[in-house]
Design an enzyme around this catalytic site. Structure first.
Site, PDB file in Angstrom:
ATOM      1  N   ASN A 151       5.516  -2.531  -5.097  1.00 21.66           N
ATOM      2  CA  ASN A 151       5.249  -1.416  -6.094  1.00 21.66           C
ATOM      3  C   ASN A 151       5.349  -2.198  -7.568  1.00 21.66           C
ATOM      4  O   ASN A 151       4.593  -1.808  -8.482  1.00 21.66           O
ATOM      5  CB  ASN A 151       6.289  -0.567  -6.050  1.00 21.66           C
ATOM      6  CG  ASN A 151       6.006   0.467  -4.825  1.00 21.66           C
ATOM      7  OD1 ASN A 151       4.816   0.964  -4.612  1.00 21.66           O
ATOM      8  ND2 ASN A 151       6.982   0.821  -3.795  1.00 21.66           N
ATOM      9  N   SER A 196       8.156   1.885   0.765  1.00 21.43           N
ATOM     10  CA  SER A 196       7.565   2.637   1.745  1.00 21.43           C
ATOM     11  C   SER A 196       7.122   1.747   3.062  1.00 21.43           C
ATOM     12  O   SER A 196       6.898   2.322   4.077  1.00 21.43           O
ATOM     13  CB  SER A 196       6.123   3.237   1.302  1.00 21.43           C
ATOM     14  OG  SER A 196       5.329   2.357   0.721  1.00 21.43           O
ATOM     15  N   ASP A 253      -3.862   3.424   5.519  1.00 16.96           N
ATOM     16  CA  ASP A 253      -4.467   3.438   4.063  1.00 16.96           C
ATOM     17  C   ASP A 253      -4.735   2.279   3.499  1.00 16.96           C
ATOM     18  O   ASP A 253      -4.106   1.250   4.333  1.00 16.96           O
ATOM     19  CB  ASP A 253      -3.753   4.515   3.419  1.00 16.96           C
ATOM     20  CG  ASP A 253      -2.312   4.260   2.986  1.00 16.96           C
ATOM     21  OD1 ASP A 253      -2.017   3.015   2.641  1.00 16.96           O
ATOM     22  OD2 ASP A 253      -1.344   4.843   3.109  1.00 16.96           O
ATOM     23  N   GLY A 276       7.777   4.126  -3.027  1.00 14.99           N
ATOM     24  CA  GLY A 276       7.752   4.019  -4.600  1.00 14.99           C
ATOM     25  C   GLY A 276       8.659   3.155  -5.066  1.00 14.99           C
ATOM     26  O   GLY A 276       8.572   2.940  -6.443  1.00 14.99           O
ATOM     27  N   HIS A 320      -0.774   0.563   3.683  1.00 11.06           N
ATOM     28  CA  HIS A 320       0.433   1.012   4.511  1.00 11.06           C
ATOM     29  C   HIS A 320      -0.195   0.636   6.021  1.00 11.06           C
ATOM     30  O   HIS A 320      -1.259   0.852   6.250  1.00 11.06           O
ATOM     31  CB  HIS A 320       0.968   2.326   4.409  1.00 11.06           C
ATOM     32  CG  HIS A 320       1.596   2.816   3.309  1.00 11.06           C
ATOM     33  ND1 HIS A 320       0.855   3.384   2.235  1.00 11.06           N
ATOM     34  CD2 HIS A 320       2.785   2.147   2.714  1.00 11.06           C
ATOM     35  CE1 HIS A 320       1.758   3.389   1.110  1.00 11.06           C
ATOM     36  NE2 HIS A 320       2.901   2.791   1.568  1.00 11.06           N
TER      37      HIS A 320
END
Length: 211
Positions: free
Chosen positions: A103, A42, A184, A74, A187
């Protein structure tokens, strides 16, 4: 065919040459129009920002390279390894940038599995005559993210040294340590991705990939 074989042999032997060198090696610059594949998750896809604000799009605009953004939200290192052969079949690639591992850390994949997958990705690239490059990701640390102190996972430096692969460090760690640069907890926002692209471009230039 002979020239292609020579190129593959050169890429295969390059890690041994780089390990033997004491100073940071310089790579031949890539011309405008070169095909650069970014195999990532991502963070490469651009989650957290609008279309065109992801760092691969910004890098394409600033370098003139044809950036193939293979960032899938992901994705783990295992998923990236599984996707790579089809991508290399579909595209004629001059440089592979590997941005994977985040991840794995979040899902607590055993570190050795992540290392093995990344090593296999680097080997697959070299077997196809493609120069790979590692882009380090910070170790998963909610506390570090909260207090603005993140650092790259140590596996990238160890793997880069073992395989003689050029490594770009401290870019995502620096950006994701700042709340002002995040959309967030994991990210970047548009400004964060702009700084990722700027740092990546400077590092690529320092290593010789950019004039």
């Amino acid at each position: 065919m002979i020239d292609r074989l020579k190129h593959i042999v050169t890429i295969a032997l390059l890690p041994l040459i780089l390990i033997a060198c004491s100073s940071e090696p310089q790579f031949p610059p890539l011309p405008k129009g070169a095909n650069v594949l970014i195999l990532g998750d991502s963070l490469s896809h651009g989650t957290g920002a609008a279309d065109g604000e992801d760092y691969p799009s910004l890098l394409a605009a600033s370098t003139g390279w044809n950036i193939i953004n293979a960032g899938v939200p992901g994705d783990t290192s295992a998923a990236g390894l599984q996707r790579l052969p089809a991508l290399l079949e579909r595209h004629e690639v001059d440089l592979l940038i590997v941005e994977l591992g985040g991840n794995d850390f979040i899902r607590r994949v055993p570190q050795q599995q992540t290392v093995d997958n990344l090593r296999a990705i680097l080997s697959e690239a070299r077997a196809n005559g493609i120069q790979p490059l590692l882009l380090a990701i910070p170790a998963f640390s909610p506390f570090g993210a909260a207090v603005g102190s993140l650092s790259d996972h140590e596996l990238y430096q160890e793997l880069a040294k073992e395989t003689g692969t050029p490594l770009i460090e401290d870019i995502f760690s620096d950006v994701l340590a700042s709340n002002a640069l995040k959309s967030d907890p994991i990210h970047p926002n548009a400004e964060g991705y702009r700084l990722v692209e700027e740092g990546l471009r400077k590092a690529l230039s320092k290593k010789g990939f950019l004039n």
